[in-house]
Design an enzyme around this catalytic site. Sequence first.
Site, short mmCIF file in Angstrom:
data_model
loop_
_atom_site.label_atom_id
_atom_site.label_comp_id
_atom_site.label_asym_id
_atom_site.label_seq_id
_atom_site.Cartn_x
_atom_site.Cartn_y
_atom_site.Cartn_z
N ARG A 58 0.82 -1.22 0.00
CA ARG A 58 0.00 0.00 0.00
C ARG A 58 0.85 1.26 0.00
O ARG A 58 0.39 2.31 -0.44
CB ARG A 58 -1.00 -0.03 1.16
CG ARG A 58 -2.11 -1.07 0.94
CD ARG A 58 -3.13 -1.10 2.05
NE ARG A 58 -2.56 -1.37 3.34
CZ ARG A 58 -2.35 -2.59 3.86
NH1 ARG A 58 -2.69 -3.66 3.16
NH2 ARG A 58 -1.82 -2.73 5.05
N GLU A 95 8.15 -9.35 16.37
CA GLU A 95 7.80 -9.86 17.69
C GLU A 95 8.15 -11.33 17.83
O GLU A 95 8.68 -11.77 18.84
CB GLU A 95 6.30 -9.65 17.94
CG GLU A 95 6.00 -8.58 18.95
CD GLU A 95 4.51 -8.43 19.17
OE1 GLU A 95 3.89 -9.33 19.76
OE2 GLU A 95 3.98 -7.40 18.73
#
Length: 171
Positions: A58, A95
């Site tokens: 995007r 993460e």
Amino acid sequence: MDLKQHIRQVPDFPKPGILFYDISTLLAHPQAWQETVRQLVGAIGPEKPDILAGIESRGFLVAAPLALQLGLGFVMIRKQGKLPGATIPYTYDLEYGSDTIEMQEDAVKPGQRVVVLDDLLATGGTMRASVELLRKMGADVRGCACIIELAFLSGREKIDIPVHSLISFES
């Protein structure tokens, strides 16, 4: 114009518990999209970029029309294995695990002033990795910009250059 009104929020996408901020409704509204581009031009203009870099995918929708408006070139930062020819990779921690982004080795020249663009800034990991990849290539990275910032995730704190966002969500 309140651009926030043109962002659709989609609960439980792409998985349960995630609230997705969808720019497709903004892109589909001509006046809102033109205003978005106008505001982003104003935000990044002072950085005096030579070229704009968009983060897959995007970010391409954001960077390409801005580059056209400003008379600049546009380069792509993509996930590993998506670009033809010789590339320069940059691996960064997530993460749980890691990811790799890359650019074509001749996409930017040493010393070229670059602004990095994406649709959304969340935790800041991919944006920071993009800045570091461009620096690895010798670019002078002047700033970052996005349409939406999820301020409650503190992503901008990971980035050591100016960050411009048009819409901020605080929670």
